[in-house]
Design a protein around this motif. Structure first.
Motif, PDB file in Angstrom:
ATOM      1  N   PRO A   1     -49.632  -1.235 -61.098  1.00 21.08           N
ATOM      2  CA  PRO A   1     -49.740  -0.159 -60.111  1.00 21.08           C
ATOM      3  C   PRO A   1     -48.413   0.037 -59.368  1.00 21.08           C
ATOM      4  O   PRO A   1     -47.602  -0.882 -59.248  1.00 21.08           O
ATOM      5  CB  PRO A   1     -50.822  -0.662 -59.151  1.00 21.08           C
ATOM      6  N   ALA A   2     -48.225   1.235 -58.845  1.00 22.70           N
ATOM      7  CA  ALA A   2     -46.978   1.587 -58.158  1.00 22.70           C
ATOM      8  C   ALA A   2     -46.657   0.619 -57.026  1.00 22.70           C
ATOM      9  O   ALA A   2     -45.499   0.215 -56.868  1.00 22.70           O
ATOM     10  CB  ALA A   2     -47.070   3.015 -57.619  1.00 22.70           C
ATOM     11  N   GLU A   3     -47.657   0.217 -56.242  1.00 23.30           N
ATOM     12  CA  GLU A   3     -47.417  -0.730 -55.142  1.00 23.30           C
ATOM     13  C   GLU A   3     -46.817  -2.037 -55.641  1.00 23.30           C
ATOM     14  O   GLU A   3     -45.943  -2.606 -55.001  1.00 23.30           O
ATOM     15  CB  GLU A   3     -48.718  -1.071 -54.421  1.00 23.30           C
ATOM     16  N   VAL A   4     -47.289  -2.515 -56.773  1.00 21.61           N
ATOM     17  CA  VAL A   4     -46.796  -3.764 -57.352  1.00 21.61           C
ATOM     18  C   VAL A   4     -45.366  -3.573 -57.838  1.00 21.61           C
ATOM     19  O   VAL A   4     -44.488  -4.422 -57.600  1.00 21.61           O
ATOM     20  CB  VAL A   4     -47.714  -4.243 -58.509  1.00 21.61           C
ATOM     21  N   ARG A   5     -45.122  -2.461 -58.491  1.00 23.39           N
ATOM     22  CA  ARG A   5     -43.776  -2.169 -58.995  1.00 23.39           C
ATOM     23  C   ARG A   5     -42.772  -2.083 -57.839  1.00 23.39           C
ATOM     24  O   ARG A   5     -41.670  -2.603 -57.913  1.00 23.39           O
ATOM     25  CB  ARG A   5     -43.773  -0.876 -59.799  1.00 23.39           C
TER      26      ARG A   5
ATOM     27  N   GLN B   1     -40.566 -12.641 -52.119  1.00 25.01           N
ATOM     28  CA  GLN B   1     -40.994 -11.273 -52.407  1.00 25.01           C
ATOM     29  C   GLN B   1     -41.514 -11.146 -53.841  1.00 25.01           C
ATOM     30  O   GLN B   1     -42.501 -10.460 -54.086  1.00 25.01           O
ATOM     31  CB  GLN B   1     -39.848 -10.293 -52.164  1.00 25.01           C
ATOM     32  N   ALA B   2     -40.871 -11.805 -54.790  1.00 26.13           N
ATOM     33  CA  ALA B   2     -41.318 -11.756 -56.191  1.00 26.13           C
ATOM     34  C   ALA B   2     -42.702 -12.376 -56.339  1.00 26.13           C
ATOM     35  O   ALA B   2     -43.579 -11.816 -57.019  1.00 26.13           O
ATOM     36  CB  ALA B   2     -40.314 -12.467 -57.092  1.00 26.13           C
ATOM     37  N   ILE B   3     -42.906 -13.507 -55.688  1.00 18.93           N
ATOM     38  CA  ILE B   3     -44.224 -14.155 -55.749  1.00 18.93           C
ATOM     39  C   ILE B   3     -45.256 -13.278 -55.047  1.00 18.93           C
ATOM     40  O   ILE B   3     -46.398 -13.154 -55.503  1.00 18.93           O
ATOM     41  CB  ILE B   3     -44.157 -15.580 -55.165  1.00 18.93           C
TER      42      ILE B   3
ATOM     43  N   ARG C   1     -38.364  -4.487 -54.847  1.00 24.04           N
ATOM     44  CA  ARG C   1     -37.830  -4.995 -53.580  1.00 24.04           C
ATOM     45  C   ARG C   1     -37.275  -6.405 -53.787  1.00 24.04           C
ATOM     46  O   ARG C   1     -36.193  -6.732 -53.279  1.00 24.04           O
ATOM     47  CB  ARG C   1     -38.924  -4.995 -52.520  1.00 24.04           C
ATOM     48  N   ALA C   2     -37.976  -7.222 -54.537  1.00 24.18           N
ATOM     49  CA  ALA C   2     -37.503  -8.582 -54.821  1.00 24.18           C
ATOM     50  C   ALA C   2     -36.180  -8.545 -55.585  1.00 24.18           C
ATOM     51  O   ALA C   2     -35.240  -9.291 -55.266  1.00 24.18           O
ATOM     52  CB  ALA C   2     -38.555  -9.348 -55.630  1.00 24.18           C
ATOM     53  N   ARG C   3     -36.095  -7.673 -56.589  1.00 22.27           N
ATOM     54  CA  ARG C   3     -34.837  -7.563 -57.355  1.00 22.27           C
ATOM     55  C   ARG C   3     -33.694  -7.099 -56.465  1.00 22.27           C
ATOM     56  O   ARG C   3     -32.578  -7.604 -56.556  1.00 22.27           O
ATOM     57  CB  ARG C   3     -34.994  -6.599 -58.534  1.00 22.27           C
TER      58      ARG C   3
END
Length: 172
Positions: free
Chosen positions: A49-53, A79-81, A58-60
């Motif tokens: 989903p877009a929220e997850v992406r 943030q990645a976790i 953000r983590a990257r």
């Protein structure tokens, strides 16, 4: 590291200046381009989903800017976790909204329902990959002075991408 003076903002963190790349193609100091290239290769390929992406991107981004402030690597890991946790919430709850479930509970539920495998080794250790992620997340989220290297942070980002893609794979 102290908060940078304005005129030093775009200077690489001195700890990055001590990192080198040595392989069959090149040898030399790690550059911003090298760091970007490493992060560029770690991306979501499935249909999350877009929220997850957005959370994963953000983590990257945080990890990219760690080139200028090394300590942002830890923030990027958290943030990645968190993006992985958000993927599980979406899959198990049908939304990414507030939940009283902990990451541990979400992983346990995902294993019980077959969303995640029961046991996954992490590298060459006997640690379960999800137990390791949970321990890392808890250690970093509850206050720490730990500093992680790119060699520690990028594998966490990569593992989160892999398991988000497992939960939301590419269509056949």
């Amino acid at each position: 590291m102290a908060f940078k003076a304005f005129d030093l903002i775009l200077e690489p963190d001195p700890r990055f200046a001590e990192l080198y790349i040595v392989n069959e193609h090149q040898s030399g100091r790690l550059t911003l381009e090298d760091h970007h290239s490493s992060l560029y290769r770690i991306r979501l390929r499935g249909i999350a989903p877009a929220e997850v992406r957005i959370a994963f991107e953000r983590a990257r981004s945080v990890m990219l800017y760690a080139f200028f402030d090394y300590e942002l690597l830890v923030v990027g890991e958290v943030q990645a976790i968190g993006a992985f946790e958000l993927a599980l919430k979406h899959q198990l709850n049908g939304h990414g909204g507030r939940s009283h479930s902990t990451l541990r509970n979400l992983v346990d539920q995902a294993r019980k329902t077959g969303v995640l495998p029961r046991q996954v080794s992490w590298g060459q250790s006997r640690l379960d990959a999800f137990d390791a992620l949970i321990e890392i997340r808890n250690a970093l989220s509850h206050g720490t002075s730990d500093i992680h290297t790119p060699g520690m942070a990028l594998p966490i980002l990569e593992m989160c991408a892999q398991w988000i893609d497992h939960v939301y794979p590419q269509p056949p």
